[in-house]
Scaffold this motif. Structure first.
Motif, short mmCIF file in Angstrom:
data_model
loop_
_atom_site.label_atom_id
_atom_site.label_comp_id
_atom_site.label_asym_id
_atom_site.label_seq_id
_atom_site.Cartn_x
_atom_site.Cartn_y
_atom_site.Cartn_z
N ALA A 1 0.83 -1.21 0.00
CA ALA A 1 0.00 0.00 0.00
C ALA A 1 0.86 1.25 0.00
O ALA A 1 0.58 2.21 -0.75
CB ALA A 1 -0.92 -0.01 1.23
N VAL A 2 1.91 1.26 0.81
CA VAL A 2 2.78 2.43 0.89
C VAL A 2 3.52 2.64 -0.43
O VAL A 2 3.65 3.77 -0.92
CB VAL A 2 3.76 2.29 2.07
CG1 VAL A 2 4.84 3.37 2.01
CG2 VAL A 2 3.02 2.37 3.40
N VAL A 3 4.00 1.55 -1.03
CA VAL A 3 4.72 1.66 -2.31
C VAL A 3 3.79 2.19 -3.40
O VAL A 3 4.15 3.11 -4.16
CB VAL A 3 5.31 0.30 -2.72
CG1 VAL A 3 5.79 0.33 -4.17
CG2 VAL A 3 6.46 -0.08 -1.80
N LEU A 4 2.58 1.63 -3.49
CA LEU A 4 1.65 2.06 -4.53
C LEU A 4 1.25 3.52 -4.37
O LEU A 4 1.07 4.24 -5.36
CB LEU A 4 0.40 1.17 -4.51
CG LEU A 4 0.60 -0.25 -5.04
CD1 LEU A 4 -0.63 -1.11 -4.74
CD2 LEU A 4 0.88 -0.23 -6.54
N LEU B 1 10.52 0.85 9.22
CA LEU B 1 10.60 0.17 7.92
C LEU B 1 9.66 0.82 6.92
O LEU B 1 10.06 1.12 5.77
CB LEU B 1 10.25 -1.30 8.09
CG LEU B 1 10.07 -2.10 6.79
CD1 LEU B 1 11.37 -2.13 6.00
CD2 LEU B 1 9.58 -3.51 7.09
N LEU B 2 8.42 1.05 7.32
CA LEU B 2 7.45 1.65 6.40
C LEU B 2 7.84 3.08 6.04
O LEU B 2 7.64 3.51 4.90
CB LEU B 2 6.06 1.62 7.01
CG LEU B 2 5.41 0.23 7.14
CD1 LEU B 2 4.02 0.34 7.74
CD2 LEU B 2 5.36 -0.48 5.80
N ASN B 3 8.39 3.82 6.98
CA ASN B 3 8.87 5.16 6.66
C ASN B 3 10.01 5.11 5.65
O ASN B 3 10.10 5.96 4.75
CB ASN B 3 9.33 5.89 7.93
CG ASN B 3 8.21 6.59 8.65
OD1 ASN B 3 7.26 7.06 8.02
ND2 ASN B 3 8.29 6.68 9.96
N SER B 4 10.91 4.14 5.79
CA SER B 4 12.00 3.99 4.82
C SER B 4 11.45 3.64 3.44
O SER B 4 11.89 4.18 2.42
CB SER B 4 12.97 2.90 5.28
OG SER B 4 13.65 3.28 6.45
N VAL B 5 10.48 2.73 3.40
CA VAL B 5 9.85 2.37 2.13
C VAL B 5 9.19 3.59 1.51
O VAL B 5 9.33 3.84 0.29
CB VAL B 5 8.83 1.24 2.35
CG1 VAL B 5 7.98 1.03 1.10
CG2 VAL B 5 9.53 -0.06 2.74
N TYR B 6 8.49 4.35 2.32
CA TYR B 6 7.78 5.52 1.82
C TYR B 6 8.74 6.58 1.28
O TYR B 6 8.57 7.09 0.16
CB TYR B 6 6.92 6.10 2.94
CG TYR B 6 6.06 7.28 2.54
CD1 TYR B 6 5.30 7.26 1.38
CD2 TYR B 6 6.00 8.42 3.34
CE1 TYR B 6 4.50 8.34 1.02
CE2 TYR B 6 5.20 9.50 3.00
CZ TYR B 6 4.46 9.46 1.83
OH TYR B 6 3.68 10.52 1.48
N GLY B 7 9.74 6.93 2.07
CA GLY B 7 10.70 7.95 1.63
C GLY B 7 11.43 7.55 0.37
O GLY B 7 11.63 8.37 -0.54
N THR B 8 11.83 6.27 0.29
CA THR B 8 12.54 5.80 -0.89
C THR B 8 11.63 5.81 -2.11
O THR B 8 12.03 6.18 -3.22
CB THR B 8 13.06 4.37 -0.65
OG1 THR B 8 13.89 4.37 0.52
CG2 THR B 8 13.87 3.88 -1.83
#
Length: 421
Positions: A25-28, A144-151
């Motif tokens: 969801a965060v990536v999309l 982890l989710l913040n890292s995924v989101y920022g990247t």
């Protein structure tokens, strides 16, 4: 009481998503919150020729991301209170898809601008509410989710710079194809987000708790407004100044290099290096924010890199152009730092959403005003000296605000009503 238990105090019940679902969801979402904006620059000349857009209208187009993010972002929390955060993000992605797809099919400048505003409005909703989604569903995986989101945000901003030009060269209507592809990408994200929203509501109903997909509820009676707390104000300034730096760099760094004597390709490559550093920044900084005992050293270091990059552009722009680009790119790690602080300095997802809705609109107003002001100052003085000196000074403001925002305290505590006597 342990820090973990303290952070959980008063937090509303949330129904966790599986890790793969939360990451997906965060990536999309993240992949569709920047590409529609950065995809215009590489084909701006072709777009102007195709639509008969004059220079003034093109200037309006380049200012629309910051302005729309600011205006619509300021009401995103109110929308989420009525419909729920997850559903509001889902609708926002649908609006992004509709706006980007339709604008690639029109031959009117006015319609193109209006549909662009529509698409950016959907992005603005995601900008504000995805941090609250991460806070609600992250649990022990927030870093982890913040890292995924920022990247993912960095990838969303960078990919169009690499893909748009080849697509635009594919034929007579190539520039329209190069814009349409990002609308298709947003459309792909809508169905999975609709499933996330449905799952959250159904699971919450079964558990007998507040809808996990719902947005933040009404502000508790007696609680202070978020603007009365020093941490949100400091974070607002930090987010705003770092946004201003980023948009100034993306808008003017290449021209500064070219005015100093670099070729167009050399200047473009230097800015690409600057932008690409946002990817490791998105990976590194959220984990650092979550684990470091003190952030003052890192925040000061990032501001120092920014100032040093500007100083290099001022004193020796052609002697070590890649070094100045790398320093400015490292300074850009301030963006994922600011995003991570939204969740790190709040406990309740409702507070996270309010904090995001307070800080980001101001940040994007500065992002819209900064490049315009720097360009106007350059035109008035005929030199980059005064603009660069001002940007160096702004780096010190960013450091001071960041240190205050990163102090180990929670906004929830600062907003709590005073106990009855």
């Amino acid at each position: 009481m342990s820090e973990t238990r303290k952070q959980g105090a008063g937090r509303p019940a949330a129904v966790p998503l599986a890790l793969w679902a939360a990451v997906a969801a965060v990536v999309l979402a993240g992949l569709n919150l920047r590409a529609g904006a950065t995809s215009v620059g590489p084909v701006l000349a072709e777009l102007q020729a195709g639509l008969g857009m004059d220079s003034a209208q093109a200037g309006v187009l380049t200012a629309l991301p910051g302005l729309t993010f600011a205006v619509v972002g300021s009401v995103a929390v109110l929308l989420a209170r009525r419909a729920g955060s997850n559903l509001t993000i889902t609708v926002g992605l649908a609006v992004v898809a509709a706006g980007l797809l339709l604008r690639s099919m029109v031959d009117s400048t006015v319609l193109f601008l209006l549909l662009t505003v529509l698409a950016f409005a959907g992005m603005a909703v995601g900008n504000i509410l995805v941090p609250a989604f991460i806070k609600r569903h992250g649990g022990a995986r927030i870093a982890l989710l913040n890292s995924v989101y920022g990247t993912t945000l960095a990838l969303s901003a960078t990919l169009p710079l690499l893909i748009v030009a080849p697509l635009a060269a594919s034929g007579e209507d190539g520039w329209q194809l190069s814009l349409r592809v990002w609308g298709l990408a947003a459309a792909v994200a809508v169905l999975p987000w609709a499933l996330v929203s449905f799952q959250g509501r159904r699971s919450a109903g079964r558990a007998g708790v507040a809808d996990a997909g719902a947005g933040p509820g009404r502000r508790r009676r007696g609680r202070a407004h978020i603007s009365s707390s020093r941490t949100p104000v400091a974070l607002c300034v930090y987010f705003g100044v770092q946004s201003m730096h980023a948009y100034v760099q993306f808008g003017w760094a290449a021209q500064i290099y070219r005015d100093a004597g670099l070729t167009q390709s050399q200047a473009g490559l230097a800015v690409a290096v600057l932008a690409a550093l946002g990817i490791p920044g998105g990976l590194i900084m959220p984990s650092l924010v979550a684990r470091a005992r003190g952030l003052g050293f890192y925040i000061t270091g990032l501001a120092a890199c920014t100032a040093a990059g500007y100083l290099g552009l001022l004193l020796a722009p052609t002697q070590a152009p890649w070094l100045w680009a790398v320093l400015l790119g490292l300074g850009g790690f301030a963006f994922p730092t600011a995003l991570a602080l939204l969740t790190a300095r709040s406990r309740d997802p409702q507070i996270t959403a309010e904090l995001s809705g307070f800080c980001q609109p101001v940040g994007y107003l500065l992002a819209a005003a900064g490049p315009f002001a720097i360009g106007a100052l350059h035109q008035a003085t005929g030199s980059w000296t005064a603009p660069l000196i001002i940007l160096i000074a702004a780096s010190a403001v960013m450091a001071a605000a960041g240190i205050a925002a990163a102090a180990p305290r929670f906004v929830d505590d600062q907003l709590a009503p005073a106990p009855a006597r």
